[in-house]
Design a protein around this motif. Structure first.
Motif, PDB file in Angstrom:
ATOM      1  N   UNK A  46       0.205  -0.940   6.740  1.00 38.71           N
ATOM      2  CA  UNK A  46       0.029   0.494   6.550  1.00 38.71           C
ATOM      3  C   UNK A  46       0.093   1.251   7.877  1.00 38.71           C
ATOM      4  N   UNK A  47      -0.271   0.581   8.960  1.00 38.74           N
ATOM      5  CA  UNK A  47      -0.165   1.203  10.270  1.00 38.74           C
ATOM      6  C   UNK A  47       1.288   1.271  10.729  1.00 38.74           C
ATOM      7  N   UNK A  48       2.040   0.199  10.489  1.00 40.47           N
ATOM      8  CA  UNK A  48       3.429   0.147  10.965  1.00 40.47           C
ATOM      9  C   UNK A  48       4.400   0.886  10.055  1.00 40.47           C
ATOM     10  N   UNK A  49       4.163   0.802   8.735  1.00 40.68           N
ATOM     11  CA  UNK A  49       5.142   1.326   7.777  1.00 40.68           C
ATOM     12  C   UNK A  49       4.485   2.245   6.758  1.00 40.68           C
ATOM     13  N   UNK A  50       3.967   3.381   7.192  1.00 42.94           N
ATOM     14  CA  UNK A  50       3.272   4.266   6.249  1.00 42.94           C
ATOM     15  C   UNK A  50       4.162   4.819   5.145  1.00 42.94           C
ATOM     16  N   UNK A  51       5.475   4.808   5.349  1.00 40.28           N
ATOM     17  CA  UNK A  51       6.369   5.337   4.324  1.00 40.28           C
ATOM     18  C   UNK A  51       6.672   4.334   3.216  1.00 40.28           C
ATOM     19  N   UNK A  52       6.248   3.081   3.410  1.00 42.69           N
ATOM     20  CA  UNK A  52       6.500   2.043   2.405  1.00 42.69           C
ATOM     21  C   UNK A  52       5.149   1.619   1.825  1.00 42.69           C
ATOM     22  N   UNK A  53       4.887   2.066   0.632  1.00 39.13           N
ATOM     23  CA  UNK A  53       3.559   1.849   0.025  1.00 39.13           C
ATOM     24  C   UNK A  53       3.327   0.374  -0.288  1.00 39.13           C
ATOM     25  N   UNK A  54       2.154  -0.116   0.104  1.00 34.32           N
ATOM     26  CA  UNK A  54       1.739  -1.481  -0.215  1.00 34.32           C
ATOM     27  C   UNK A  54       0.456  -1.412  -1.030  1.00 34.32           C
ATOM     28  N   UNK A  55       0.490  -1.953  -2.248  1.00 34.39           N
ATOM     29  CA  UNK A  55      -0.702  -2.001  -3.083  1.00 34.39           C
ATOM     30  C   UNK A  55      -1.099  -3.461  -3.294  1.00 34.39           C
ATOM     31  N   UNK A  56      -2.390  -3.704  -3.421  1.00 42.19           N
ATOM     32  CA  UNK A  56      -2.928  -5.050  -3.602  1.00 42.19           C
ATOM     33  C   UNK A  56      -3.702  -5.103  -4.907  1.00 42.19           C
ATOM     34  N   UNK A  57      -3.310  -6.001  -5.802  1.00 41.07           N
ATOM     35  CA  UNK A  57      -4.023  -6.216  -7.063  1.00 41.07           C
ATOM     36  C   UNK A  57      -4.540  -7.649  -7.090  1.00 41.07           C
ATOM     37  N   UNK A  58      -5.754  -7.826  -7.607  1.00 35.47           N
ATOM     38  CA  UNK A  58      -6.369  -9.154  -7.662  1.00 35.47           C
ATOM     39  C   UNK A  58      -6.298  -9.722  -9.079  1.00 35.47           C
ATOM     40  N   UNK A  59      -6.011 -11.021  -9.134  1.00 37.53           N
ATOM     41  CA  UNK A  59      -5.932 -11.741 -10.406  1.00 37.53           C
ATOM     42  C   UNK A  59      -6.541 -13.128 -10.196  1.00 37.53           C
ATOM     43  N   UNK A  60      -6.801 -13.813 -11.295  1.00 39.63           N
ATOM     44  CA  UNK A  60      -7.168 -15.219 -11.192  1.00 39.63           C
ATOM     45  C   UNK A  60      -5.939 -16.054 -10.838  1.00 39.63           C
TER      46      UNK A  60
END
Length: 287
Positions: A46-60
């Motif tokens: 997010x610091x290097x590439x603010x224009x490319x959204x990264x989302x994190x989802x948790x699963x088993x």
């Protein structure tokens, strides 16, 4: 993570021949699993590439490959038991991140608690063991629905309640056991049995510049690396600049801004000093 760019063995031909659709991808979803800690990678991204959204989802753990196949996650943690069949190399790519020790969870008053650090498999092989999947028959969560922290590893949480009662033991990856640790449970490393391999996996046919760049970040790639498929320039900033850049902060050259050298004004907690150094008695006599 150490920088392993030198070990990548050159460009991936399949990656180089991506379709325009893959090259135009502007968002990435990471599928995380219990025990995984991607916060550092996410912060770097997010610091290097603010224009490319990264989302994190948790699963088993269960269902991770299906999530990758269905596009629920673009890239995801994959935990495999050592010695078990690897991923289908025709469908998936995977990079190994680390190996994880197996641990045994036992009630606090179990004899295992007397072991300082570890037990051997031979010592515990005759004990009754619990299988988490048997704890919640027919209650598996939707594999494509992200889970909140308290819902992660639900079957393992229930199994640990049974362990705490003294009814059996439970073998888990070390990171999962630590995540679910309880005061009435002891955790000891198990020797002589296979551990776990944890890596990042993705579908080969959905490979993209964004996925390759995230893999590089996870493996320790530095900002502005020549191997980066996406650079800060793609976000409108010149390569080598941006938040945290050594050129921006002066950290590389060792310089300090003029503003930071100025002393605060106002009352001083010590005696006032003039700009002239006081002369010594000996110097005054010479005059």
């Amino acid at each position: 993570m150490e920088d392993q760019d030198q070990q990548d063995g050159g460009e991936n031909p399949q990656h180089a021949a991506q379709s325009p659709q893959h090259a135009a991808q502007s968002a990435l979803t990471l599928g995380a699993i219990p025990g995984a800690t991607p916060d550092k990678w996410v912060s770097r991204w997010r610091e290097r590439y603010p224009d490319f959204r990264l989302s994190v989802d948790y699963y088993d753990d269960a269902g991770q490959l299906a999530r990758l196949q269905h596009g629920t996650a673009d890239v995801g943690y994959v935990r495999l038991r050592e010695g078990e069949p690897d991923l289908d190399k025709d469908q998936f790519s995977r990079v190994l991140l680390y190996r994880e020790e197996p641990v045994v969870c036992a009630a606090q008053d179990h004899w295992i608690a007397a072991a300082e650090e570890s037990v051997t498999w031979e010592e515990i092989a005759e004990e009754p063991f619990l299988e988490p999947a048997a704890m919640t028959p027919g209650q598996e969560p939707d594999p494509h629905e992200p889970l909140a922290g308290g819902e992660l590893a639900r079957a393992e949480r229930i199994a640990l309640e049974v362990v705490a009662s003294g009814a059996g033991l439970l073998i888990l990856p070390n990171s999962v056991a630590r995540m679910l640790s309880r005061k009435d449970i002891v955790i000891r490393r198990v020797e002589d049995i296979p551990g776990y391999e944890v890596g990042l996996g993705w579908l080969k046919e959905k490979d993209s510049d964004l996925i390759q760049e995230f893999i590089g970040v996870a493996r320790g790639r530095k900002p502005g690396s020549g191997r980066s498929a996406i650079t800060p320039a793609a976000t409108g900033a010149p390569k080598g600049s941006g938040k945290g850049s050594a050129k921006n902060t002066g950290a590389k050259s060792g310089t300090t801004s003029r503003t930071s050298q100025q002393k605060p004004r106002g009352k001083s907690s010590g005696p006032a000093r003039s700009g002239r150094r006081p002369s010594s008695p000996k110097a005054r006599r010479r005059r």
